[in-house]
Design an enzyme around this catalytic site. Structure first.
Site, short mmCIF file in Angstrom:
data_model
loop_
_atom_site.label_atom_id
_atom_site.label_comp_id
_atom_site.label_asym_id
_atom_site.label_seq_id
_atom_site.Cartn_x
_atom_site.Cartn_y
_atom_site.Cartn_z
N ASN A 12 0.88 -1.17 0.00
CA ASN A 12 0.00 0.00 0.00
C ASN A 12 0.91 1.22 0.00
O ASN A 12 1.50 1.55 1.03
CB ASN A 12 -0.89 -0.04 1.25
CG ASN A 12 -1.74 1.22 1.39
OD1 ASN A 12 -1.78 2.05 0.49
ND2 ASN A 12 -2.41 1.35 2.53
N TRP A 13 1.01 1.85 -1.14
CA TRP A 13 1.95 2.98 -1.27
C TRP A 13 1.40 4.26 -0.64
O TRP A 13 2.09 5.27 -0.58
CB TRP A 13 2.29 3.21 -2.75
CG TRP A 13 3.02 2.06 -3.40
CD1 TRP A 13 3.34 0.86 -2.82
CD2 TRP A 13 3.52 2.00 -4.75
NE1 TRP A 13 4.00 0.06 -3.73
CE2 TRP A 13 4.13 0.73 -4.91
CE3 TRP A 13 3.51 2.89 -5.83
CZ2 TRP A 13 4.72 0.33 -6.12
CZ3 TRP A 13 4.09 2.50 -7.03
CH2 TRP A 13 4.70 1.24 -7.18
N LYS A 14 0.14 4.23 -0.22
CA LYS A 14 -0.50 5.38 0.41
C LYS A 14 -0.28 6.64 -0.45
O LYS A 14 -0.25 6.54 -1.68
CB LYS A 14 0.00 5.55 1.85
CG LYS A 14 -0.19 4.25 2.66
CD LYS A 14 0.02 4.41 4.15
CE LYS A 14 -0.18 3.07 4.84
NZ LYS A 14 -0.02 3.14 6.30
N HIS A 98 -9.38 1.31 4.91
CA HIS A 98 -8.11 1.42 5.64
C HIS A 98 -8.33 2.29 6.88
O HIS A 98 -9.13 3.23 6.85
CB HIS A 98 -7.04 2.03 4.74
CG HIS A 98 -5.67 1.92 5.32
ND1 HIS A 98 -5.22 2.79 6.28
CD2 HIS A 98 -4.69 1.01 5.14
CE1 HIS A 98 -4.00 2.43 6.65
NE2 HIS A 98 -3.65 1.36 5.97
N GLU A 100 -6.73 4.60 8.05
CA GLU A 100 -6.52 6.04 7.81
C GLU A 100 -7.77 6.67 7.22
O GLU A 100 -8.11 7.82 7.53
CB GLU A 100 -5.28 6.24 6.91
CG GLU A 100 -4.00 5.94 7.68
CD GLU A 100 -2.87 5.35 6.86
OE1 GLU A 100 -2.92 5.41 5.61
OE2 GLU A 100 -1.93 4.80 7.47
N GLY A 176 2.78 2.04 10.95
CA GLY A 176 3.75 3.13 10.87
C GLY A 176 4.46 3.43 12.17
O GLY A 176 5.14 4.45 12.29
N SER A 216 3.69 -2.43 10.32
CA SER A 216 5.14 -2.53 10.53
C SER A 216 5.72 -3.88 10.10
O SER A 216 6.62 -4.41 10.76
CB SER A 216 5.50 -2.21 11.98
OG SER A 216 5.11 -0.88 12.30
N GLY A 237 3.03 -1.13 4.31
CA GLY A 237 3.07 0.30 4.03
C GLY A 237 4.49 0.76 3.77
O GLY A 237 5.02 0.62 2.67
N GLY A 238 5.12 1.30 4.79
CA GLY A 238 6.45 1.90 4.64
C GLY A 238 7.47 1.03 3.92
O GLY A 238 8.20 1.51 3.03
#
Ligand code: 13P
Length: 254
Positions: A12-14, A98, A100, A176, A216, A237-238
């Site tokens: 997920n590159w957000k 999500h 967010e 995150g 994470s 994510g990251g």
């Protein structure tokens, strides 16, 4: 790794990556992951990069996902994107609900359920996200929160649609933050989610649904998390923003 269900690992590159940066990452992944057949690999760039990334991963083992979608098919919904528009770029998966979006856009379980039906209506596959906050976990409400989210966000799907739906368990406190759920916490939550699905649908459906872990995930913890019996993949994510780390997560999971 011998798993009951095929692993699905999605990035997920957000809200990251310009088109040029996205193309760079896609090219790196295509090269590094060319021989991987054991895992379903998905990348979810921002809308603005879908067109170019779609072309870049054509004829590869990497599938394309979007990060959100409208519940509506067409019309006066400024800023929204419909299923038919995603299909133009050969999108196969759509992340829904999500944490967010639940937090910043106030997305509710009911809205997510309507979106999930729209995603299936277009023959795409939703990745439906659920997960408790730290306050909810500390108050001993994790199972209650997860059960409510599962029942609400997947309401109205039939058995065939549920089998083609991916659930992503993402504890909000692990997103995150560098704090990963322990293997025991992840397995317990995934097994619980599967039990709720068995109650809503049936045992056969619950056994087929893939449940990803997110929060994470890194090359160093991927193997242990992916080896858990009820963990069927990862939503990253990251660590999905660099070819090296996303590749290592996938290779460490095989
Ligand atoms: P991180 O991997 O950066 O914790 O993000 C997880 C996530 O939210 C994926 O959807």
């Amino acid at each position: 790794m011998n798993k009951e269900r095929k692993l699905i690992i999605a990035g997920n590159w957000k809200m990251n990556k310009t088109v040029a940066e996205a193309l760079d990452l896609a090219a790196g992944l295509k090269l590094e992951l060319a021989n991987v057949k054991e895992v379903d690999i998905v990348v979810c760039p921002p809308y603005t990069a879908l067109s170019e990334v779609s072309k870049a991963i054509l004829d590869s083992n990497i599938r394309l996902g979007a990060q959100n979608m409208s519940e509506h098919n067409v019309g006066a919904y400024t800023g929204e994107i419909a299923a038919v528009m995603l299909k133009e770029f050969s999108v196969r998966y759509v992340i829904l609900g999500h944490s967010e979006r639940r937090q910043y856009q106030q997305e509710s379980d009911a809205l997510i359920a309507r979106k999930a039906l729209a995603v299936h209506g277009a023959a795409l596959k939703p990745i439906v996200c659920i997960g408790e906050t730290l306050a909810e976990r500390e108050a001993g409400q994790t199972e209650q929160v997860l059960a409510t989210q599962v029942r609400g966000s997947l309401a109205g799907l039939d058995k065939e649609q549920m089998v083609e739906t991916v659930v992503a368990y993402e504890p909000v406190w692990a997103i995150g933050t560098g704090k990963t759920a322990s293997p025991a916490q992840a397995q317990e939550a995934h097994a619980f989610i599967r039990r709720v699905l068995a109650g809503m649908f049936d045992e056969t459906v619950a056994r087929k649904v893939r449940i990803q872990y997110g929060g994470s995930v890194k090359p160093a913890n991927a193997r242990e998390l992916m080896s858990l019996p009820d963990v069927d993949g990862a939503l990253v994510g990251g660590a999905a923003l660099e070819a090296r780390s996303f590749t290592d997560i996938i290779k460490n999971s095989i």
